[in-house]
Scaffold this active site. Sequence first.
Site, PDB file in Angstrom:
ATOM      1  N   GLU A   5       0.850  -1.211   0.000  1.00 10.97           N
ATOM      2  CA  GLU A   5       0.000   0.000   0.000  1.00 10.97           C
ATOM      3  C   GLU A   5       0.881   1.255   0.000  1.00 10.97           C
ATOM      4  O   GLU A   5       1.711   1.436   0.897  1.00 10.97           O
ATOM      5  CB  GLU A   5      -0.932  -0.022   1.224  1.00 10.97           C
ATOM      6  CG  GLU A   5      -2.022   1.020   1.120  1.00 10.97           C
ATOM      7  CD  GLU A   5      -3.027   0.969   2.265  1.00 10.97           C
ATOM      8  OE1 GLU A   5      -3.167  -0.091   2.903  1.00 10.97           O
ATOM      9  OE2 GLU A   5      -3.656   2.011   2.522  1.00 10.97           O
TER      10      GLU A   5
ATOM     11  N   LYS B 186      -8.021  -0.780  11.094  1.00 17.51           N
ATOM     12  CA  LYS B 186      -7.338  -1.174   9.848  1.00 17.51           C
ATOM     13  C   LYS B 186      -6.101  -0.297   9.665  1.00 17.51           C
ATOM     14  O   LYS B 186      -5.030  -0.764   9.275  1.00 17.51           O
ATOM     15  CB  LYS B 186      -8.292  -1.051   8.658  1.00 17.51           C
ATOM     16  CG  LYS B 186      -7.778  -1.683   7.370  1.00 17.51           C
ATOM     17  CD  LYS B 186      -6.861  -0.790   6.554  1.00 17.51           C
ATOM     18  CE  LYS B 186      -6.390  -1.470   5.283  1.00 17.51           C
ATOM     19  NZ  LYS B 186      -5.476  -0.614   4.490  1.00 17.51           N
TER      20      LYS B 186
ATOM     21  N   ASP C  45       3.601 -14.339  11.766  1.00 18.25           N
ATOM     22  CA  ASP C  45       2.353 -14.841  11.189  1.00 18.25           C
ATOM     23  C   ASP C  45       1.283 -13.749  11.274  1.00 18.25           C
ATOM     24  O   ASP C  45       0.704 -13.524  12.339  1.00 18.25           O
ATOM     25  CB  ASP C  45       1.955 -16.101  11.979  1.00 18.25           C
ATOM     26  CG  ASP C  45       0.679 -16.742  11.477  1.00 18.25           C
ATOM     27  OD1 ASP C  45      -0.119 -16.058  10.825  1.00 18.25           O
ATOM     28  OD2 ASP C  45       0.481 -17.927  11.779  1.00 18.25           O
TER      29      ASP C  45
ATOM     30  N   HIS D 179      -2.534  11.064  -0.022  1.00 19.45           N
ATOM     31  CA  HIS D 179      -2.509   9.826  -0.808  1.00 19.45           C
ATOM     32  C   HIS D 179      -2.396  10.090  -2.306  1.00 19.45           C
ATOM     33  O   HIS D 179      -1.992   9.221  -3.056  1.00 19.45           O
ATOM     34  CB  HIS D 179      -3.810   9.036  -0.569  1.00 19.45           C
ATOM     35  CG  HIS D 179      -3.825   8.300   0.719  1.00 19.45           C
ATOM     36  ND1 HIS D 179      -4.604   7.193   0.928  1.00 19.45           N
ATOM     37  CD2 HIS D 179      -3.158   8.490   1.874  1.00 19.45           C
ATOM     38  CE1 HIS D 179      -4.422   6.762   2.157  1.00 19.45           C
ATOM     39  NE2 HIS D 179      -3.556   7.538   2.745  1.00 19.45           N
TER      40      HIS D 179
HETATM   41  P1  NDP Z   1       8.414 -23.699  15.830  1.00 21.98           P
HETATM   42  O1  NDP Z   1       7.607 -24.907  15.680  1.00 21.98           O
HETATM   43  O2  NDP Z   1       9.463 -23.431  14.801  1.00 21.98           O
HETATM   44  O3  NDP Z   1       9.012 -23.709  17.289  1.00 21.98           O
HETATM   45  C1  NDP Z   1       9.976 -22.820  17.707  1.00 21.98           C
HETATM   46  C2  NDP Z   1      11.227 -23.586  17.966  1.00 21.98           C
HETATM   47  O4  NDP Z   1      12.305 -22.671  18.054  1.00 21.98           O
HETATM   48  C3  NDP Z   1      11.182 -24.297  19.323  1.00 21.98           C
HETATM   49  O5  NDP Z   1      10.610 -25.560  19.208  1.00 21.98           O
HETATM   50  C4  NDP Z   1      12.638 -24.328  19.710  1.00 21.98           C
HETATM   51  O6  NDP Z   1      13.159 -25.588  19.349  1.00 21.98           O
HETATM   52  C5  NDP Z   1      13.312 -23.280  18.837  1.00 21.98           C
HETATM   53  N1  NDP Z   1      13.942 -22.238  19.665  1.00 21.98           N
HETATM   54  C6  NDP Z   1      15.227 -21.834  19.554  1.00 21.98           C
HETATM   55  N2  NDP Z   1      15.500 -20.873  20.436  1.00 21.98           N
HETATM   56  C7  NDP Z   1      14.367 -20.652  21.134  1.00 21.98           C
HETATM   57  C8  NDP Z   1      14.027 -19.767  22.183  1.00 21.98           C
HETATM   58  N3  NDP Z   1      14.920 -18.909  22.691  1.00 21.98           N
HETATM   59  N4  NDP Z   1      12.765 -19.781  22.660  1.00 21.98           N
HETATM   60  C9  NDP Z   1      11.845 -20.619  22.132  1.00 21.98           C
HETATM   61  N5  NDP Z   1      12.113 -21.513  21.158  1.00 21.98           N
HETATM   62  C10 NDP Z   1      13.361 -21.517  20.649  1.00 21.98           C
HETATM   63  O7  NDP Z   1       7.520 -22.387  15.833  1.00 21.98           O
HETATM   64  P2  NDP Z   1       6.407 -21.935  16.841  1.00 21.98           P
HETATM   65  O8  NDP Z   1       6.055 -22.965  17.843  1.00 21.98           O
HETATM   66  O9  NDP Z   1       6.812 -20.584  17.320  1.00 21.98           O
HETATM   67  O10 NDP Z   1       5.143 -21.787  15.891  1.00 21.98           O
HETATM   68  C11 NDP Z   1       5.072 -20.731  14.984  1.00 21.98           C
HETATM   69  C12 NDP Z   1       4.608 -21.248  13.642  1.00 21.98           C
HETATM   70  O11 NDP Z   1       3.390 -21.954  13.796  1.00 21.98           O
HETATM   71  C13 NDP Z   1       4.346 -20.142  12.683  1.00 21.98           C
HETATM   72  O12 NDP Z   1       4.906 -20.514  11.440  1.00 21.98           O
HETATM   73  C14 NDP Z   1       2.822 -20.112  12.573  1.00 21.98           C
HETATM   74  O13 NDP Z   1       2.429 -19.627  11.326  1.00 21.98           O
HETATM   75  C15 NDP Z   1       2.473 -21.555  12.764  1.00 21.98           C
HETATM   76  N6  NDP Z   1       1.136 -21.921  13.222  1.00 21.98           N
HETATM   77  C16 NDP Z   1       0.207 -21.004  13.645  1.00 21.98           C
HETATM   78  C17 NDP Z   1      -1.033 -21.415  14.067  1.00 21.98           C
HETATM   79  C18 NDP Z   1      -1.993 -20.397  14.572  1.00 21.98           C
HETATM   80  O14 NDP Z   1      -1.632 -19.253  14.769  1.00 21.98           O
HETATM   81  N7  NDP Z   1      -3.259 -20.758  14.810  1.00 21.98           N
HETATM   82  C19 NDP Z   1      -1.401 -22.826  14.081  1.00 21.98           C
HETATM   83  C20 NDP Z   1      -0.329 -23.705  13.674  1.00 21.98           C
HETATM   84  C21 NDP Z   1       0.887 -23.254  13.253  1.00 21.98           C
HETATM   85  P3  NDP Z   1      14.256 -26.300  20.258  1.00 21.98           P
HETATM   86  O15 NDP Z   1      13.988 -25.888  21.668  1.00 21.98           O
HETATM   87  O16 NDP Z   1      14.066 -27.720  19.979  1.00 21.98           O
HETATM   88  O17 NDP Z   1      15.557 -25.748  19.748  1.00 21.98           O
END
Ligand code: NDP
Length: 419
Positions: free
Chosen positions: A79, A259, A275, A373
Amino acid sequence: MTSPKFYQLSKSERLARLVEANQLSEKDAQFLAQSQPLADELADSMIENYIGQYHLPLGIVQDVMVAGKVYQVPMAIEEPSVIAAANNAAKMMRLNGGVTIESGQRVMFGEVVLTDLPQLADAVKWVDNHFAILQTVAQKAHPSIVKRGGGLQKITTTIVENRFLKLNLEIDTKAAMGANIVNTICEAIAHAVQATLGGTILLSVLTNAAFGSVVKASVTLNPETLATATLTGDAVAQRLIDATQFAQLDVARAATHNKGIMNGIDAVIMATGNDWRAIEAGAHSYAARTGHYQPLTDWSWTSDHQLRGQIAVPLPVGIVGGSIGILPTVQVAQRLMVIETAEELAGVIAAIGLGQNLAALKALVSDGIQKGHMALQAKSLAIAVGATASELTTLLPQLLKAPHLNTETATTLLSQIRA
Ligand code: NDP
């Protein structure tokens, strides 16, 4: 001669200026200069049925002052007027000491819902009395988040319509947005509860009503900052307050008010790999939390006649997880912002939302939204009818003087230039 303003430079000059100011590394500037698409292999691994890529411009809001620190904030948006307005607001806010953040809790909520439980009241008692057991289940389901100092913090129970047992899980997901972490824990808890109490698991998933991650930000402005060529700062400030009060009473206006706020918030959410669907769902459910959809900001006079603006909005953003570590442009954006924690990122995004609202309301209650705009719209229109960069210089002034700014006028003027 004064040096040209940032917006008057070419893309390569802007990148050079950011490098010169130590806001961008040479390497990151080169990466942005090349505008390379994602590698096919990477893009194909991210989604199903990959067939191509969709591009958005990446721009920057300069010198946004939040909690005493000055940030360069990237925005991915199509936009035309959003970045200009955000820069305008950033300047007004900076001249008045910047934005203050009131940090609250930052937890994600998950819902586990069971049905067909014969004794709902007994089920509630069992869950309330066995948190330690359920916390161990959560730890086993996602041990790494516990090692990072997070994980399941609390469970509250609600009986809904004497039919559903709802468990609300409060989960600390540390630096991640946490949807996948929360979903993993919710599913494990659902199975553990069902194994003991029976019933049927209806669903177990995070809620995007992320009211555990609400960020509050405020700014206090000398009304003189808002003065225009035709209105005093006091008059603009009063009209801005009136417009906010009208939005509190009128859902049709509140939706547009919000918005405008999301114009800024979503653009930074996109640039930082977060997201935006989750952020949108959270913001609007928060706006409607009382049952009457409300504006996300409030503007009022302080006792010493300053204009105070406040925003409260759920911002469950991450600096790790999801696509954040995968998309190269997101990593450049993070380095440009110099963000260290997810809380810090959420604070800057709240400040951007507040600023976007300030700029939009100021324009709306003074000159009207279209004046600012117009030039940008004319440019989009000229490009849409096929004008080249060199033709734009001649076409734009003519287009802005024309009585009707539309495709027909743009096409006619362009063919006259080419004749
Ligand atoms: P991930 O599944 O990628 O989990 C984050 C990972 O980052 C953790 O499992 C952890 O793995 C790693 N990590 C590394 N450093 C850190 C830290 N300091 N703190 C926390 N975690 C850390 O992502 P999210 O669980 O954040 O989920 C986000 C995603 O899910 C987005 O892509 C979103 O679009 C999607 N999503 C959204 C939904 C909704 O909003 N309704 C539904 C389903 C999915 P480890 O500890 O093993 O290193």
